[in-house]
Scaffold this motif. Structure first.
Motif, short mmCIF file in Angstrom:
data_model
loop_
_atom_site.label_atom_id
_atom_site.label_comp_id
_atom_site.label_asym_id
_atom_site.label_seq_id
_atom_site.Cartn_x
_atom_site.Cartn_y
_atom_site.Cartn_z
N SER A 112 0.86 -1.18 0.00
CA SER A 112 0.00 0.00 0.00
C SER A 112 0.89 1.23 0.00
O SER A 112 1.92 1.25 0.70
N ASP A 172 2.76 4.57 0.84
CA ASP A 172 3.02 5.19 2.13
C ASP A 172 4.03 6.33 1.94
O ASP A 172 5.09 6.11 1.34
N GLU A 184 6.17 2.19 0.57
CA GLU A 184 5.02 1.30 0.62
C GLU A 184 5.05 0.52 1.91
O GLU A 184 6.11 0.36 2.54
N THR A 185 3.88 0.04 2.31
CA THR A 185 3.76 -0.69 3.57
C THR A 185 2.76 -1.82 3.37
O THR A 185 1.86 -1.71 2.51
N LYS A 242 -0.46 -4.09 3.48
CA LYS A 242 -1.87 -3.97 3.82
C LYS A 242 -2.54 -5.32 3.61
O LYS A 242 -2.34 -5.96 2.57
N ALA A 284 -8.82 -4.90 14.15
CA ALA A 284 -7.63 -4.67 13.34
C ALA A 284 -6.41 -4.45 14.22
O ALA A 284 -5.31 -4.91 13.90
N THR A 285 -6.60 -3.76 15.34
CA THR A 285 -5.49 -3.52 16.27
C THR A 285 -4.94 -4.82 16.82
O THR A 285 -3.72 -5.01 16.94
N THR A 333 -2.94 -6.57 14.13
CA THR A 333 -1.64 -5.92 14.00
C THR A 333 -0.69 -6.41 15.09
O THR A 333 0.47 -6.73 14.84
N ARG A 337 0.26 -3.13 9.62
CA ARG A 337 -0.42 -2.06 10.34
C ARG A 337 -1.69 -1.57 9.65
O ARG A 337 -2.44 -0.80 10.21
N ARG A 338 -1.91 -2.00 8.41
CA ARG A 338 -3.13 -1.63 7.69
C ARG A 338 -3.93 -2.88 7.39
O ARG A 338 -3.44 -3.81 6.74
N GLU A 393 -7.92 -4.22 6.25
CA GLU A 393 -9.28 -3.92 5.78
C GLU A 393 -10.07 -5.22 5.72
O GLU A 393 -9.64 -6.19 5.09
N GLU A 414 -5.91 -0.08 -4.70
CA GLU A 414 -5.12 0.60 -3.68
C GLU A 414 -4.25 1.70 -4.27
O GLU A 414 -3.95 2.70 -3.61
#
Length: 537
Positions: free
Chosen positions: A456, A458, A463-464, A466, A483-484, A487, A501-502, A504, A526
């Motif tokens: 994704s 960033d 990018e990171t 997801k 979601a937390t 993670t 960390r992302r 959905e 994305e």
């Protein structure tokens, strides 16, 4: 005449011609000449032989960018052992796999990371454990300084040939476990030669270690800086304030940094307005993701540094291309930024092609996308104990070329520009992350029914990761795990830089008629606001 190309020649040359010159500024404050650095490497070589380490045995080094890393690397290679640098950001489980896979016989580990080895030492074949601070480490470890003091530095250097493996660098694979990239004396030497030319390394350079030494042997700088008789400024981490201070106090002339490091420096500069140079002009090399033009502009126009954008992979040396083609831009023109953000064309002696699925070259129209393949003397020999993976890497679309898995276009000058990735690799802050590994980890959670991980965009990291997650109750509005919590689950089970960390939640993932997840659709969604589907740091 044929003279074998051996990595031991680099330190030998520095000792012959720069013995009294300062070689290393240590993180502990000491300053060593090249003769002193050589004597310490000799002592480590002798200590290894006294402990039964022989030619061909693997010696792992787990260390930030300190003088101990240089001494352990050269000490190992001087007795014909195989230098095996380790990424200190990995987990104990990762180290278990690598030490077992490589059959590592001895480990030197910095005191900050030795606990990760101590936790798994009964599970690995390693018998010799050395650290630089035994008081800070639990368990039965030998002191680096003590093993040097116990001998006179006399060791037997065996006969070596240029085609023998001298380093194994482990890289994240797209599937399964990490792969050991085998590099010979010849590949390391020639890479250092051509890199020295393109990066314009000279004996009066002062090199600041912001790039990890474990990362493809610090892009070959452990060899090139040493062999040229230049100076190493060692570090224990990368902090913007420390970098600017070192540039001023040590008159740094050259360093490397991923785009995320450039962004960190820019943020600090805008907040603190530090001086950006000492007595020397500064040049910086960046790779890992194409930096945006705005980043290059700030580095060159505000810092007053000269930026070189290079490209490659662990398997390729790493460096195989450069966009530092000064006949294609004017140093005073803003047009140079568009050129410099491209990956560029091949280093000397390096053949870069962009090919279609049939292995044919794509037209140089800057529009048609193909896969980047390369031939060059700096490309790896093989993957350690993985003949099938080696065969595929060199013969997928174009026989005899290493396939990088990056998709690119080519302009009329033959300069490539990466547009997307064929492999399931995410490059975040210069680190390779396997999306497959992240998916496997998330699948271990009972609340995850299905998952796909993609890069994704960033602003900070390029990018990171997801994750698109189908929850076990098939209700994305009210999933059984937050979601937390997911993670945190990845943080507990993976190296910190791989943390997802992302997240959905979705009802289902897009699939083909045969049930294969179509990640491309997720990536298009994305990255729809970006000009390409790869991160720009």
């Amino acid at each position: 005449m044929h003279k074998p190309l051996l990595v031991t020649d680099f330190l030998d040359r520095a000792r012959d011609h720069y013995s009294e010159e300062e070689a290393v500024v240590a993180t502990t404050g000491e300053r060593y000449t090249y003769e002193e650095l050589g004597e310490r490497a000799d002592g480590f070589a002798a200590a290894l032989q006294e402990r039964g380490i022989e030619k061909g045995d693997r010696v792992a080094v787990l260390d930030p960018n300190t003088h101990y890393h240089l001494e352990a690397a050269y000490g190992s290679m001087q007795i014909g052992a195989v230098h095996t640098p380790l990424n200190y950001r990995l987990t104990p489980d990762d180290f278990t796999y690598i030490l077992e896979d490589a059959g590592v016989d001895a480990v030197y580990a910095d005191y900050d990371f030795a606990e990760k080895i101590e936790a798994i030492r009964d599970e690995v074949p390693t018998e010799t454990f050395i650290t630089n601070d035994t008081d800070a480490v639990d368990g039965d470890w030998e002191s680096f300084e003590a093993v040097l003091d116990e001998n006179d530095g006399e060791y037997d250097r065996p006969d070596m040939t240029e085609d023998e493996v001298v380093t194994i660098n482990y890289t994240s694979g797209t599937t399964g476990d990490p792969k050991g990239v085998c590099r010979t004396h010849r590949t390391e030497t020639l890479h250092a030669y051509i890199m020295s030319i393109h990066q314009e390394i000279s004996d009066d350079d002062i090199y600041l270690w912001t790039l990890p030494m474990f990362h493809v042997n610090g892009w070959g700088h452990i060899y090139a800086i040493t062999g040229m008789g230049a100076k190493h400024i060692c570090t224990r981490g990368v902090e913007a304030a420390d970098i600017f201070e070192a540039v001023q106090t040590e008159d740094v002339s050259y360093m490397c940094g991923a785009p995320t490091v450039l962004n960190m420096l820019i943020d600090y500069y805008e907040a603190e307005d530090p001086a950006t140079t000492g007595a020397n002009d500064v040049r910086i090399a960046t790779a890992g993701a194409a930096p945006p033009e705005a980043t290059i502009r700030t580095v060159e126009e505000k810092f007053g540094w000269y930026l070189k954008h290079v490209y490659g992979a662990t398997e390729t040396g790493p460096l195989i291309t450069t966009s530092d083609a000064r006949r294609y831009f004017d140093d005073d023109s803003s047009d140079r930024f568009a050129v410099k953000k491209r990956q560029g064309f091949g280093y000397l002696g390096t053949e870069i092609r962009v090919v279609d699925e049939d292995g044919n070259d794509v037209p140089q129209d800057d529009q048609t996308i193909g896969e980047v393949v390369v031939k060059g003397n700096q490309v790896m020999e093989k993957y350690w104990n993985k003949p099938e993976a080696t065969e595929e890497a060199f013969n997928d679309r174009a026989e005899g070329y290493y396939h990088l898995g990056d998709l690119a276009v080519v302009d009329e000058n033959g300069m490539i520009s990466i547009q997307d990735r064929k492999k399931d690799i995410i490059i975040s802050g210069g680190e390779n992350i396997s999306s497959i590994e992240l998916e496997d980890t998330l699948f271990e959670h009972d609340a995850v029914s299905d998952v796909a991980v993609i890069p994704s965009p960033d602003e900070e990291w390029g990018e990171t990761p997801k994750a698109f997650v189908v929850p076990s109750n098939e209700d994305p509005e009210n999933p059984p795990v937050s979601a937390t919590e997911l993670t945190e689950f990845t943080r507990e089970n993976l190296a910190n830089y791989k943390t997802v960390r992302r997240i959905e939640y979705v009802e289902e993932l897009p699939t083909t008629a045969t049930g294969k997840v179509q990640k491309f659709e997720l990536r298009e969604q994305e990255w729809e606001d970006e000009d390409r589907m790869v991160g720009q740091g």
